[in-house]
Design a protein around this motif. Structure first.
Motif, PDB file in Angstrom:
ATOM      1  N   ARG A  56       0.796  -1.363  -0.097  1.00 48.09           N
ATOM      2  CA  ARG A  56      -0.024  -0.100  -0.097  1.00 48.09           C
ATOM      3  C   ARG A  56       1.016   1.100   0.111  1.00 48.09           C
ATOM      4  O   ARG A  56       2.015   1.199   0.308  1.00 48.09           O
ATOM      5  N   TYR A 104      -7.046   3.958   1.821  1.00 52.13           N
ATOM      6  CA  TYR A 104      -5.940   3.075   1.842  1.00 52.13           C
ATOM      7  C   TYR A 104      -4.483   3.726   1.596  1.00 52.13           C
ATOM      8  O   TYR A 104      -3.635   3.153   0.995  1.00 52.13           O
ATOM      9  N   ASP A 148      -6.725   0.394   9.050  1.00 54.12           N
ATOM     10  CA  ASP A 148      -6.762  -0.969   8.807  1.00 54.12           C
ATOM     11  C   ASP A 148      -6.102  -1.463  10.017  1.00 54.12           C
ATOM     12  O   ASP A 148      -4.590  -1.104  10.107  1.00 54.12           O
TER      13      ASP A 148
END
Length: 325
Positions: free
Chosen positions: A32, A55, A192
């Motif tokens: 990422r 992201y 995340d």
């Protein structure tokens, strides 16, 4: 010399190197986009299209508050020579004159000196060569410092006397003026929780192997792990954070660039009386030597940073970016 903000920058470079082991142009260890910044998040990092919720992960390096600790420095604060730069310019004796000779394939450097003794007075001149100089400009600058000096192209002469020349290099001397300890916070920000663990493990594992990191002035700072904590105060906004605390012990340096000895001078005891020998030290009125050395000192930090952390720089927001961008 390194200060607290430059240590933040060095630590940010180290973190960027861990997350992008193949270079900033390649993929990160997570696959990422990961942005490494010296300083806190900006509002745009949370509320614009390229943000944590889209992201993009962030790692920030900031100074943390701590009670100051006294760290002993070397007794006497001794000076040590850290670097030397040899001259690439030379001089060629031609009868009673001196010709300045520049290198063909190397950048010019060095301090060119001339002196002569006409039986009544010793006269000297010195000029520190810069990248903008030519052999002719150096010869002209030296001739202006000599009484009745003349320059014909790259050749310097004084009517009626024999002029001698020499070229020397530079030396960078440093001493520790203060040794200090500063606490730094390396924070992982992501939307995340599993990515937080992945980035955290990468940073923690690699930094655990580093007892020392390179500073931007070409020296070393001691790195000590202090602690780690999850900060989930923004969890209701889907932002997960983890803080790693590190102590850095580094030196604040006093740096002095000086030229090597060009002409010897001293006294000797002869039958109870002091007798002098050698040539007087050059002292150009415009202090060209000092100005050239100061210019070199100002460039030393950026050169060291490029050597220790090649391909990295900071933009106006404190983000680590590729220096090729």
């Amino acid at each position: 010399m390194a200060d607290a903000s430059q240590m933040s920058q060095a630590l940010a470079y180290v973190c960027a190197g861990i997350l992008y082991p193949d270079g900033l142009e390649k993929s990160s260890v997570t696959g990422r986009q990961a942005i490494v910044r010296r300083g806190w998040l900006l509002p745009s990092d949370i509320f614009t299209a390229q943000n944590i919720r889209n992201y993009t992960d962030f790692v920030t390096v900031t100074m943390a508050a701590q009670k100051g600790a006294t760290v002993p420095e070397p007794l006497g604060r001794p000076w040590q020579v850290q670097a030397r730069i040899l001259p690439t310019v030379s001089v060629r004796q031609s009868g009673q004159s001196v010709q300045v000779v520049f290198p063909e394939n190397l950048p010019p450097s060095g301090v060119v000196g001339l002196w002569y003794d006409d039986g009544e007075l010793q006269t000297t001149a010195a000029y520190a060569v810069t990248a903008q100089d030519t052999a002719e400009t150096v010869a002209s600058a030296l001739a202006k410092q000599l009484l009745n000096g003349t320059a014909d192209g790259a050749v310097v002469s004084v009517p009626g006397v024999s002029v001698l020349g020499n070229v020397v290099g530079y030396g960078e001397s440093v001493r520790v003026s203060r040794r200090q300890s500063q606490l730094y916070r390396v924070s992982v920000w992501t939307a995340d929780a599993s990515v937080r663990d992945m980035i955290g493990r990468s940073l923690d594992t690699e930094l655990a192997e580093k007892n020392w990191i390179s500073t931007l002035d070409g020296r070393q700072a001691q790195l000590k792990f202090v602690g780690v904590e999850d900060v989930d105060a923004m969890q209701n906004q889907a932002v997960y954070r983890r803080d790693y605390l590190y102590e850095l012990i580094f030196d604040t340096l006093q740096t002095q660039w000086t030229a090597d000895m060009m002409f010897g001078v001293g006294t000797i005891d002869v039958g109870g009386q002091d007798s002098g020998f050698g040539a007087i030290a050059p002292a150009p009125g415009e202090d060209v030597v000092k100005r050239a050395l100061e210019a070199m000192a100002s460039a030393a930090l950026s050169v060291s940073a490029q050597f220790e952390y090649p391909g990295m720089s900071l933009n106006q927001f404190g983000t680590v970016v590729s220096s090729a961008d």
